[in-house]
Design a protein around this motif. Structure first.
Motif, PDB file in Angstrom:
ATOM      1  N   LEU A 110       0.780  -1.142   0.052  1.00 64.17           N
ATOM      2  CA  LEU A 110      -0.082   0.078  -0.102  1.00 64.17           C
ATOM      3  C   LEU A 110       1.130   1.165   0.178  1.00 64.17           C
ATOM      4  N   VAL A 111       0.634   2.088  -0.901  1.00 66.32           N
ATOM      5  CA  VAL A 111       1.334   3.166  -0.952  1.00 66.32           C
ATOM      6  C   VAL A 111       0.589   4.876  -1.012  1.00 66.32           C
ATOM      7  N   GLN A 112       0.984   5.903  -1.080  1.00 65.43           N
ATOM      8  CA  GLN A 112       0.246   6.959  -1.265  1.00 65.43           C
ATOM      9  C   GLN A 112       1.214   7.958  -2.311  1.00 65.43           C
ATOM     10  N   ASN A 113       0.715   7.591  -3.551  1.00 68.34           N
ATOM     11  CA  ASN A 113       1.704   8.213  -4.628  1.00 68.34           C
ATOM     12  C   ASN A 113       1.254   9.823  -4.586  1.00 68.34           C
ATOM     13  N   GLY A 114       2.367  10.469  -4.926  1.00 69.43           N
ATOM     14  CA  GLY A 114       2.344  12.015  -4.970  1.00 69.43           C
ATOM     15  C   GLY A 114       2.956  12.660  -3.580  1.00 69.43           C
ATOM     16  N   PHE A 115       2.974  11.638  -2.469  1.00 67.39           N
ATOM     17  CA  PHE A 115       3.677  12.255  -1.585  1.00 67.39           C
ATOM     18  C   PHE A 115       5.272  12.706  -1.650  1.00 67.39           C
ATOM     19  N   LEU A 116       5.701  13.779  -1.183  1.00 69.91           N
ATOM     20  CA  LEU A 116       6.980  14.582  -1.557  1.00 69.91           C
ATOM     21  C   LEU A 116       7.126  14.444  -3.139  1.00 69.91           C
ATOM     22  N   GLY A 117       6.331  14.476  -4.007  1.00 67.33           N
ATOM     23  CA  GLY A 117       6.463  14.356  -5.607  1.00 67.33           C
ATOM     24  C   GLY A 117       6.681  13.258  -5.876  1.00 67.33           C
ATOM     25  N   ARG A 118       6.777  11.999  -5.240  1.00 64.45           N
ATOM     26  CA  ARG A 118       7.137  10.644  -5.756  1.00 64.45           C
ATOM     27  C   ARG A 118       6.175   9.726  -6.246  1.00 64.45           C
ATOM     28  N   ARG A 119       6.439   8.955  -7.163  1.00 64.54           N
ATOM     29  CA  ARG A 119       5.446   7.902  -7.612  1.00 64.54           C
ATOM     30  C   ARG A 119       6.312   6.653  -6.731  1.00 64.54           C
ATOM     31  N   PHE A 120       5.414   5.777  -5.778  1.00 63.53           N
ATOM     32  CA  PHE A 120       5.905   4.672  -5.130  1.00 63.53           C
ATOM     33  C   PHE A 120       5.909   3.546  -6.086  1.00 63.53           C
ATOM     34  N   THR A 121       6.893   2.896  -6.464  1.00 64.01           N
ATOM     35  CA  THR A 121       6.515   1.634  -7.110  1.00 64.01           C
ATOM     36  C   THR A 121       6.844   0.257  -6.343  1.00 64.01           C
ATOM     37  N   GLY A 122       6.470  -1.019  -6.650  1.00 62.48           N
ATOM     38  CA  GLY A 122       6.561  -2.168  -6.044  1.00 62.48           C
ATOM     39  C   GLY A 122       7.577  -2.971  -6.740  1.00 62.48           C
ATOM     40  N   PRO A 123       8.147  -4.090  -6.058  1.00 63.49           N
ATOM     41  CA  PRO A 123       8.817  -4.981  -6.739  1.00 63.49           C
ATOM     42  C   PRO A 123       8.007  -5.900  -7.547  1.00 63.49           C
ATOM     43  N   PRO A 124       8.493  -6.711  -8.546  1.00 64.00           N
ATOM     44  CA  PRO A 124       7.758  -7.443  -9.445  1.00 64.00           C
ATOM     45  C   PRO A 124       6.891  -8.534  -8.852  1.00 64.00           C
ATOM     46  N   VAL A 126       4.280  -8.011  -6.879  1.00 68.89           N
ATOM     47  CA  VAL A 126       3.543  -7.542  -5.687  1.00 68.89           C
ATOM     48  C   VAL A 126       2.553  -6.514  -6.084  1.00 68.89           C
ATOM     49  N   PRO A 127       1.187  -6.801  -5.977  1.00 66.70           N
ATOM     50  CA  PRO A 127       0.478  -5.731  -6.289  1.00 66.70           C
ATOM     51  C   PRO A 127       0.375  -4.367  -5.447  1.00 66.70           C
ATOM     52  N   VAL A 128       0.339  -3.461  -6.089  1.00 65.34           N
ATOM     53  CA  VAL A 128       0.537  -1.928  -5.594  1.00 65.34           C
ATOM     54  C   VAL A 128      -1.002  -1.294  -5.512  1.00 65.34           C
ATOM     55  N   ILE A 129      -1.489  -0.805  -4.362  1.00 68.97           N
ATOM     56  CA  ILE A 129      -2.651  -0.247  -4.054  1.00 68.97           C
ATOM     57  C   ILE A 129      -2.366   1.145  -3.498  1.00 68.97           C
ATOM     58  N   ASP A 130      -2.882   2.413  -4.079  1.00 71.96           N
ATOM     59  CA  ASP A 130      -2.921   3.647  -3.638  1.00 71.96           C
ATOM     60  C   ASP A 130      -4.040   3.691  -2.623  1.00 71.96           C
ATOM     61  N   LEU A 131      -3.471   4.413  -1.456  1.00 71.57           N
ATOM     62  CA  LEU A 131      -4.386   4.454  -0.353  1.00 71.57           C
ATOM     63  C   LEU A 131      -5.471   5.427  -0.544  1.00 71.57           C
ATOM     64  N   LYS A 132      -5.191   6.750  -1.263  1.00 70.16           N
ATOM     65  CA  LYS A 132      -6.093   7.683  -1.523  1.00 70.16           C
ATOM     66  C   LYS A 132      -6.793   7.629  -2.840  1.00 70.16           C
ATOM     67  N   ARG A 133      -6.449   6.635  -3.809  1.00 70.76           N
ATOM     68  CA  ARG A 133      -6.828   6.897  -4.830  1.00 70.76           C
ATOM     69  C   ARG A 133      -7.648   5.686  -5.556  1.00 70.76           C
ATOM     70  N   ASP A 134      -7.358   4.621  -5.132  1.00 67.31           N
ATOM     71  CA  ASP A 134      -8.022   3.521  -5.691  1.00 67.31           C
ATOM     72  C   ASP A 134      -9.043   3.042  -4.868  1.00 67.31           C
ATOM     73  N   GLY A 135      -9.712   3.574  -3.988  1.00 66.20           N
ATOM     74  CA  GLY A 135     -10.924   2.972  -3.428  1.00 66.20           C
ATOM     75  C   GLY A 135     -11.104   1.892  -2.787  1.00 66.20           C
ATOM     76  N   PHE A 136      -9.772   1.390  -2.355  1.00 61.36           N
ATOM     77  CA  PHE A 136      -9.707  -0.133  -1.891  1.00 61.36           C
ATOM     78  C   PHE A 136     -10.131   0.035  -0.370  1.00 61.36           C
ATOM     79  N   LEU A 137      -9.734   0.841   0.374  1.00 61.09           N
ATOM     80  CA  LEU A 137     -10.195   0.762   1.917  1.00 61.09           C
ATOM     81  C   LEU A 137     -11.660   0.731   2.170  1.00 61.09           C
ATOM     82  N   ALA A 138     -12.493   1.123   1.362  1.00 57.70           N
ATOM     83  CA  ALA A 138     -13.967   1.284   1.556  1.00 57.70           C
ATOM     84  C   ALA A 138     -14.701   0.163   0.525  1.00 57.70           C
ATOM     85  N   SER A 139     -13.775  -0.745   0.250  1.00 54.46           N
ATOM     86  CA  SER A 139     -14.673  -1.723  -0.983  1.00 54.46           C
ATOM     87  C   SER A 139     -15.123  -2.995  -0.331  1.00 54.46           C
TER      88      SER A 139
END
Length: 480
Positions: A110-124, A126-139
Motif C-alpha cells: 500500500l502506497v500514497q503516490n504524490g507524497f513528496l512528489g514521488r511515485r512509489f513502485t513495488g517489486p515485481p 507484488v500488487p500496489v494499491i494507492d491508499l487515497k486513489r484506488d478506493g480499496f479501503l472502503a471496498s
C-alpha cells in the motif's frame, strides 16, 4: 503494580474504543474528522477488503505511506483481517523499500503516490494499491478476525543507519501491555488532542501514538511532514494538548519564537541517547508543557525505561528514567545496556543468526547502547558502542560531548563524531548548527574550560542543518 490490560488484540481495542468513546473525535486529518465509531466501521470494512484480496491470518502486507487517516484505517484494517503489518520508512528509495517488501513476503504493498512528489513502485509480482486513489479501503464488507495476544501483529524494520534493516517481530499482547503502561506514565487522558509528528512507520508514532490514543480516547491529528509553522498553527487552532517528538521537534518550537497561542499544550514526551540537559530545561521553562516524560526505547523492545510523574527535575534532565514494569536492565562490563522482559522481540524475521547475536541464551537483549545506572536505578545513556571513539587510549562518548556543547548559548544543534588523527588515533569533530555568533576557536576554547581535554573536539564545522532520518535522529554516517 502491573497495569491492567483489558484487550487480547489490537482489533479488540479498536472495537472497544468505539463502544467506550462513540461519537468523540478519533482522527482529525485536514477536513476529514472521524469519530471512534466511524473509525471502527471503516477499519472493519477495510478488513473485508483485505480478505477479498486474499489476505488471511498471518499474511503480511507492507504499508509505505506517510501519516494520514488512511494509514490508520489501512493498518488497523489489516490487523482486523488477521494480517501482519509491515510499515516501510517513507524516506527509503525504491531499492531499499523493495528489499523490505520482498524479504517480508508481503502479499500487497500500500502506497500514497504524490507524497513528496514521488511515485512509489513495488517489486515485481507484488500488487500496489494507492491508499487515497484506488478506493480499496472502503471496498469490503465488514469483517473482524479474532486475533489472540500471542499472534504476530507486526514486523517493523530497524532504521538501517548502521547496516541492512532487520525485521523485528512483535505480538499483539506485547504491544498492548507495554503501551497501556506508557499511557499512565505519559499522563495521556480521555479527550486529549494528540498531534503526531512521529512517523507511523516507527513505534513512537504507531504504538506510543495510535495504539495509546485508542486506549485512552485521545484524538489523533496526523502530520505527514514536519513543518514548524504548520505544527504551531494546528496547536493553536485544534487546541492540541499532547505533542511528543524527538529532541529536534522541541529545538524547532523553541527557535520559532512567539506569536501563537500554545497554552493548550500539556504533555511533552521525548528521549534518545543524545537528549541534552539544557534542552530539557528549556522545554520545561520556556514552553507551556506541564508534564515532561523522558524515556528510552528501541524497536526490539519498545519503551524500556521512563521517567515517572513527580520525579525531580534533575532526574528527568539527566536520565531516561527507571525500567518499565516487567523489564530488567543491567550494565555489562563494557558498559553496554542489556534489557530483559516480556516485550523483547520474538526475534528478527528469517534471521536466526542475527537474533542469537542480539538476544543471548539468558534472554538479555544486547542493545548496542552504552549506559550506567544511578543509585535509584535510573538509566543514563552515554552513547552507542559504534559511536564511541578512542582518543589517546581514553573512551570518548559523542552523546556526552554533545550535551556539554549544547550548553553554549550560540549552539542550537550539534553532532560529534571521531575522525582519524596521526598522533592520538582519533579525535572529535563537531558539526554545529548555530543560533548566534560563534567561531571554531571560540567554541573550542569554551569547551576546554568545561570538559577533559580528550573530550574537546579538535575540529568544528558549521552547518545550516544536520542530516536527519525520518524519526529525527542524526545520520552520522553522512558526516565526515
Amino acid at each position: 503494580m502491573t497495569t491492567a490490560v483489558r484487550w487480547r488484540s489490537i482489533p479488540e481495542l479498536v472495537r472497544d474504543a468505539a463502544e467506550r468513546f462513540g461519537d468523540a473525535e478519533a482522527v482529525v486529518d485536514g477536513e476529514l474528522r472521524l469519530t471512534f465509531a466511524e473509525l471502527a466501521h471503516r477499519v472493519r470494512c477495510t478488513a473485508g477488503a483485505f480478505a477479498s484480496a486474499g489476505v488471511g491470518p498471518g499474511d503480511r502486507v507492507a504499508l509505505w505511506a506517510p501519516n494520514s487517516a488512511e494509514w490508520i484505517v489501512a493498518a488497523f484494517g489489516l490487523l482486523t483481517a488477521g494480517g501482519v503489518l509491515v510499515p516501510v520508512n517513507t524516506r527509503f528509495r525504491d531499492e531499499e523499500a523493495h528489499d523490505i517488501v520482498v524479504r517480508s513476503a508481503a502479499r500487497i504493498l500500500l502506497v500514497q503516490n504524490g507524497f513528496l512528489g514521488r511515485r512509489f513502485t513495488g517489486p515485481p509480482g507484488v500488487p500496489v494499491i494507492d491508499l487515497k486513489r484506488d478506493g480499496f479501503l472502503a471496498s469490503g464488507r465488514p469483517l473482524e478476525h479474532k486475533a489472540g495476544e500471542d499472534d504476530l501483529a507486526d514486523v517493523i524494520f530497524t532504521s538501517g543507519t548502521t547496516g541492512r534493516p532487520k525485521g523485528v517481530m512483535t505480538t499483539h499482547g506485547q504491544t498492548l501491555r507495554l503501551y497501556a503502561e506508557w499511557c499512565e506514565l505519559a499522563q495521556l487522558r480521555q479527550g486529549d488532542r494528540y498531534l503526531i509528528v512521529n512517523p507511523f512507520f516507527h513505534i513512537f508514532g504507531y504504538k506510543a501514538g495510535l495504539v495509546a490514543s485508542l486506549m485512552k480516547g485521545a484524538t489523533v491529528l496526523p502530520v505527514d511532514v514536519f513543518d514548524v509553522d504548520r505544527v504551531l498553527e494546528l496547536v493553536e487552532r485544534e487546541r492540541v494538548t499532547v505533542l511528543p517528538g524527538p529532541p529536534t521537534l522541541y529545538h524547532s518550537l523553541l527557535a520559532a519564537g512567539g506569536g501563537r497561542d500554545l497554552s493548550s499544550l500539556r504533555v511533552a514526551v521525548t528521549g534518545s541517547a543524545d537528549i541534552p540537559v539544557e534542552l530539557v530545561r528549556r522545554i520545561t521553562t520556556e514552553l507551556p508543557f506541564r508534564h515532561l516524560m523522558t524515556g528510552y526505547g528501541l524497536t526490539e523492545a519498545g519503551t524500556v525505561t521512563a521517567s515517572r510523574p513527580g520525579d525531580p527535575y534533575e532526574a528527568i534532565a539527566t536520565t531516561v528514567g527507571r525500567p518499565c514494569e516487567g523489564f530488567e536492565v543491567r550494565i555489562a562490563d563494557d558498559q553496554e545496556v542489556l534489557v530483559r522482559g516480556y516485550s523483547v522481540m520474538r526475534g528478527y524475521l528469517d534471521d536466526p543468526e542475527a537474533t542469537a547475536e542480539a538476544v543471548d541464551e539468558d534472554g538479555w537483549l544486547h542493545t548496542g547502547d552504552l549506559g550506567e545506572l544511578d543509585g535509584q536505578g535510573r538509566l543514563r545513556i552515554v552513547g552507542r558502542k559504534k559511536d564511541m571513539f578512542i582518543v589517546g587510549g581514553f573512551n570518548a562518548y559523542p552523546a556526552e560531548i554533545e550535551g556539554f556543547l549544547l550548553k553554549h548559548p550560540a549552539v542550537a544543534q550539534v553532532a560529534v563524531i571521531g575522525v582519524p588523527d596521526d598522533r592520538m588515533g582519533q579525535v572529535g569533530k563537531a558539526f554545529v548548527v548555530p543560533r548566534g555568533e560563534v567561531t571554531q576557536a571560540g567554541l573550542i576554547a569554551w569547551a576546554k574550560e568545561r570538559m577533559a581535554g580528550f573530550k574537546v573536539p579538535r575540529y568544528v564545522e558549521f552547518r545550516t542543518q544536520l542530516p536527519l532520518n525520518a524519526t529525527g535522529k542524526v545520520m552520522k554516517d553522512q558526516l565526515s
